[in-house]
Design a protein around this motif. Structure first.
Motif, PDB file in Angstrom:
ATOM      1  N   ARG A  28       0.832  -1.213   0.000  1.00  0.00           N
ATOM      2  CA  ARG A  28       0.000   0.000   0.000  1.00  0.00           C
ATOM      3  C   ARG A  28       0.862   1.257   0.000  1.00  0.00           C
ATOM      4  NH1 ARG A  28      -5.368   0.924   0.683  1.00  0.00           N
ATOM      5  NH2 ARG A  28      -5.993   2.749   1.858  1.00  0.00           N
ATOM      6  N   ALA A  29       1.936   1.257   0.778  1.00  0.00           N
ATOM      7  CA  ALA A  29       2.850   2.405   0.807  1.00  0.00           C
ATOM      8  C   ALA A  29       3.531   2.562  -0.552  1.00  0.00           C
ATOM      9  CB  ALA A  29       3.884   2.238   1.913  1.00  0.00           C
ATOM     10  N   ARG A  30       3.922   1.445  -1.159  1.00  0.00           N
ATOM     11  CA  ARG A  30       4.548   1.491  -2.482  1.00  0.00           C
ATOM     12  C   ARG A  30       3.575   2.080  -3.495  1.00  0.00           C
ATOM     13  NH1 ARG A  30       5.747  -4.076  -4.626  1.00  0.00           N
ATOM     14  NH2 ARG A  30       6.359  -4.232  -2.462  1.00  0.00           N
ATOM     15  N   ALA A  31       2.320   1.646  -3.438  1.00  0.00           N
ATOM     16  CA  ALA A  31       1.321   2.177  -4.358  1.00  0.00           C
ATOM     17  C   ALA A  31       1.171   3.690  -4.173  1.00  0.00           C
ATOM     18  CB  ALA A  31      -0.021   1.483  -4.143  1.00  0.00           C
ATOM     19  N   MET A  32       1.172   4.143  -2.935  1.00  0.00           N
ATOM     20  CA  MET A  32       1.051   5.578  -2.678  1.00  0.00           C
ATOM     21  C   MET A  32       2.233   6.343  -3.262  1.00  0.00           C
ATOM     22  SD  MET A  32      -0.456   5.824   1.171  1.00  0.00           S
ATOM     23  CE  MET A  32      -1.978   5.032   1.611  1.00  0.00           C
ATOM     24  N   VAL A  33       3.446   5.851  -3.052  1.00  0.00           N
ATOM     25  CA  VAL A  33       4.646   6.533  -3.558  1.00  0.00           C
ATOM     26  C   VAL A  33       4.635   6.560  -5.083  1.00  0.00           C
ATOM     27  CG1 VAL A  33       7.168   6.364  -3.740  1.00  0.00           C
ATOM     28  CG2 VAL A  33       6.061   6.114  -1.524  1.00  0.00           C
ATOM     29  N   VAL A  34       4.318   5.432  -5.703  1.00  0.00           N
ATOM     30  CA  VAL A  34       4.301   5.369  -7.166  1.00  0.00           C
ATOM     31  C   VAL A  34       3.247   6.312  -7.733  1.00  0.00           C
ATOM     32  CG1 VAL A  34       3.760   3.880  -9.150  1.00  0.00           C
ATOM     33  CG2 VAL A  34       5.282   3.067  -7.342  1.00  0.00           C
ATOM     34  N   LEU A  35       2.044   6.278  -7.187  1.00  0.00           N
ATOM     35  CA  LEU A  35       0.978   7.135  -7.693  1.00  0.00           C
ATOM     36  C   LEU A  35       1.271   8.613  -7.435  1.00  0.00           C
ATOM     37  CD1 LEU A  35      -2.115   5.033  -6.622  1.00  0.00           C
ATOM     38  CD2 LEU A  35      -1.275   5.389  -8.954  1.00  0.00           C
TER      39      LEU A  35
ATOM     40  N   THR B 221      -8.446   9.151  -2.869  1.00  0.00           N
ATOM     41  CA  THR B 221      -9.681   8.641  -3.461  1.00  0.00           C
ATOM     42  C   THR B 221      -9.448   7.272  -4.093  1.00  0.00           C
ATOM     43  OG1 THR B 221     -10.453  10.884  -3.893  1.00  0.00           O
ATOM     44  CG2 THR B 221     -11.483   9.113  -5.168  1.00  0.00           C
ATOM     45  N   LEU B 222      -8.365   7.149  -4.832  1.00  0.00           N
ATOM     46  CA  LEU B 222      -8.046   5.902  -5.522  1.00  0.00           C
ATOM     47  C   LEU B 222      -7.850   4.747  -4.550  1.00  0.00           C
ATOM     48  CD1 LEU B 222      -7.327   4.750  -8.380  1.00  0.00           C
ATOM     49  CD2 LEU B 222      -4.964   5.170  -7.758  1.00  0.00           C
ATOM     50  N   LEU B 223      -7.175   5.012  -3.424  1.00  0.00           N
ATOM     51  CA  LEU B 223      -6.880   3.955  -2.454  1.00  0.00           C
ATOM     52  C   LEU B 223      -7.878   3.885  -1.306  1.00  0.00           C
ATOM     53  CD1 LEU B 223      -2.997   4.251  -2.340  1.00  0.00           C
ATOM     54  CD2 LEU B 223      -4.399   2.649  -3.621  1.00  0.00           C
ATOM     55  N   ARG B 224      -8.918   4.703  -1.399  1.00  0.00           N
ATOM     56  CA  ARG B 224      -9.989   4.705  -0.391  1.00  0.00           C
ATOM     57  C   ARG B 224      -9.459   4.921   1.020  1.00  0.00           C
ATOM     58  NH1 ARG B 224     -12.885  -0.677  -2.650  1.00  0.00           N
ATOM     59  NH2 ARG B 224     -13.508   0.143  -4.647  1.00  0.00           N
ATOM     60  N   CYS B 225      -8.702   6.002   1.170  1.00  0.00           N
ATOM     61  CA  CYS B 225      -8.192   6.362   2.498  1.00  0.00           C
ATOM     62  C   CYS B 225      -8.210   7.887   2.621  1.00  0.00           C
ATOM     63  CB  CYS B 225      -6.775   5.814   2.703  1.00  0.00           C
ATOM     64  SG  CYS B 225      -5.546   6.477   1.579  1.00  0.00           S
ATOM     65  N   SER B 226      -7.822   8.393   3.769  1.00  0.00           N
ATOM     66  CA  SER B 226      -7.840   9.841   3.970  1.00  0.00           C
ATOM     67  C   SER B 226      -6.587  10.485   3.372  1.00  0.00           C
ATOM     68  CB  SER B 226      -7.918  10.166   5.462  1.00  0.00           C
ATOM     69  OG  SER B 226      -6.685   9.846   6.081  1.00  0.00           O
ATOM     70  N   GLU B 227      -6.680  11.778   3.114  1.00  0.00           N
ATOM     71  CA  GLU B 227      -5.526  12.523   2.608  1.00  0.00           C
ATOM     72  C   GLU B 227      -4.392  12.517   3.632  1.00  0.00           C
ATOM     73  OE1 GLU B 227      -6.416  16.379   0.973  1.00  0.00           O
ATOM     74  OE2 GLU B 227      -8.207  15.611  -0.046  1.00  0.00           O
ATOM     75  N   ALA B 228      -4.736  12.563   4.906  1.00  0.00           N
ATOM     76  CA  ALA B 228      -3.716  12.538   5.956  1.00  0.00           C
ATOM     77  C   ALA B 228      -2.934  11.220   5.917  1.00  0.00           C
ATOM     78  CB  ALA B 228      -4.360  12.732   7.327  1.00  0.00           C
ATOM     79  N   THR B 229      -3.622  10.127   5.627  1.00  0.00           N
ATOM     80  CA  THR B 229      -2.952   8.832   5.522  1.00  0.00           C
ATOM     81  C   THR B 229      -1.962   8.841   4.361  1.00  0.00           C
ATOM     82  OG1 THR B 229      -4.838   7.665   6.460  1.00  0.00           O
ATOM     83  CG2 THR B 229      -3.307   6.356   5.154  1.00  0.00           C
ATOM     84  N   VAL B 230      -2.371   9.406   3.232  1.00  0.00           N
ATOM     85  CA  VAL B 230      -1.476   9.481   2.072  1.00  0.00           C
ATOM     86  C   VAL B 230      -0.248  10.311   2.419  1.00  0.00           C
ATOM     87  CG1 VAL B 230      -1.218  10.332  -0.296  1.00  0.00           C
ATOM     88  CG2 VAL B 230      -3.319   9.152   0.384  1.00  0.00           C
ATOM     89  N   LYS B 231      -0.455  11.454   3.048  1.00  0.00           N
ATOM     90  CA  LYS B 231       0.671  12.331   3.401  1.00  0.00           C
ATOM     91  C   LYS B 231       1.631  11.642   4.364  1.00  0.00           C
ATOM     92  CE  LYS B 231      -1.920  16.628   2.891  1.00  0.00           C
ATOM     93  NZ  LYS B 231      -2.465  17.779   3.625  1.00  0.00           N
ATOM     94  N   SER B 232       1.107  11.022   5.403  1.00  0.00           N
ATOM     95  CA  SER B 232       1.985  10.403   6.402  1.00  0.00           C
ATOM     96  C   SER B 232       2.696   9.182   5.835  1.00  0.00           C
ATOM     97  CB  SER B 232       1.206  10.040   7.667  1.00  0.00           C
ATOM     98  OG  SER B 232       0.255   9.028   7.403  1.00  0.00           O
TER      99      SER B 232
ATOM    100  N   CYS C 249       3.409   8.551   2.650  1.00  0.00           N
ATOM    101  CA  CYS C 249       4.407   9.006   1.677  1.00  0.00           C
ATOM    102  C   CYS C 249       5.632   9.578   2.381  1.00  0.00           C
ATOM    103  CB  CYS C 249       3.807  10.042   0.728  1.00  0.00           C
ATOM    104  SG  CYS C 249       2.734   9.314  -0.530  1.00  0.00           S
ATOM    105  N   SER C 250       5.411  10.330   3.427  1.00  0.00           N
ATOM    106  CA  SER C 250       6.534  10.892   4.183  1.00  0.00           C
ATOM    107  C   SER C 250       7.401   9.795   4.784  1.00  0.00           C
ATOM    108  CB  SER C 250       6.001  11.807   5.289  1.00  0.00           C
ATOM    109  OG  SER C 250       7.054  12.293   6.071  1.00  0.00           O
ATOM    110  N   ARG C 251       6.768   8.814   5.425  1.00  0.00           N
ATOM    111  CA  ARG C 251       7.522   7.695   6.015  1.00  0.00           C
ATOM    112  C   ARG C 251       8.233   6.874   4.939  1.00  0.00           C
ATOM    113  NH1 ARG C 251       2.473   6.224   9.313  1.00  0.00           N
ATOM    114  NH2 ARG C 251       2.614   7.717  11.012  1.00  0.00           N
ATOM    115  N   SER C 252       7.549   6.650   3.845  1.00  0.00           N
ATOM    116  CA  SER C 252       8.133   5.853   2.767  1.00  0.00           C
ATOM    117  C   SER C 252       9.334   6.554   2.141  1.00  0.00           C
ATOM    118  CB  SER C 252       7.082   5.563   1.695  1.00  0.00           C
ATOM    119  OG  SER C 252       6.038   4.791   2.240  1.00  0.00           O
ATOM    120  N   LEU C 253       9.224   7.855   1.925  1.00  0.00           N
ATOM    121  CA  LEU C 253      10.361   8.604   1.381  1.00  0.00           C
ATOM    122  C   LEU C 253      11.540   8.584   2.349  1.00  0.00           C
ATOM    123  CD1 LEU C 253       8.682  11.686  -0.330  1.00  0.00           C
ATOM    124  CD2 LEU C 253       9.728   9.698  -1.426  1.00  0.00           C
TER     125      LEU C 253
END
Length: 184
Positions: A130-137, A150-161, A163-167
């Motif tokens: 899931r983290a990989r999908a977020m980074v790639v997208l 929207t694509l991964l059916r989660c909150s924007e805060a989840t995407v931000k956090s 992506c930050s951890r993954s980077l």
């Protein structure tokens, strides 16, 4: 890095005939290479990426009346691709890890682009699906935080956090390999 919020700007230029086999064939020819590149980044394996792309196109064909009638068929296809990848990972149907650490031999500090690419793909493979999908997208497909959420059916805060951890993990992995990921 400029973030494109208009999905149409990234879609292949095709004239899709809604609901027809010819329309699907035209769409598949135009979108297949781009879907494959995204699948490769998600999977880290050429063969698995081909399988994922074909599975995505098969699913699209089954529902082509609805997909072809969508405002943005390529965005629809990318959603199917990403959700198929995550679904298959959760079920454990595919072994997607290709690159494994071989014993700590890091490339030389003056590594060329090929070494950077291999190291980056290996680092991406170490991220959870899931983290990989977020980074790639978010960073490869240049999608906005809102569209990834929207694509991964989660909150924007989840995407931000995530992506930050993954980077941060990617930076550490690249630093361990003697490479660096510059801030932009």
């Amino acid at each position: 890095m400029a973030v494109s919020t208009d999905v149409r700007a990234t879609e292949p230029d095709i004239g899709v005939a809604v609901g027809s086999d010819a329309g699907f064939e035209e769409f598949a020819r135009a979108a297949q290479q781009r879907l494959y590149r995204t699948a490769y980044l998600l999977c880290g394996d050429a063969e698995t990426a081909r399988d994922l792309t074909q599975t995505t196109l098969a699913k699209l064909y089954q529902h082509w009346r609805r997909a072809g009638a969508a405002d943005h068929p390529y965005a629809y296809a990318k959603t199917v691709l990403t959700r198929t990848f995550l679904s298959e990972r959760r079920r454990g149907l595919r072994d997607l890890l290709v690159l494994t650490r071989t014993g700590g031999t890091a490339p030389a500090p003056a590594a060329d682009h090929a070494d950077l690419r291999v190291t980056l793909l290996a680092a991406l493979a170490e991220l959870p699906p899931r983290a990989r999908a977020m980074v790639v997208l978010r960073y490869w497909e240049d999608q906005s935080v809102a569209s990834v959420a929207t694509l991964l059916r989660c909150s924007e805060a989840t995407v931000k956090s995530q992506c930050s951890r993954s980077l941060a993990r990617l930076r550490v992995r690249l630093a361990d390999a003697g490479l660096s990921l510059t801030e932009s």
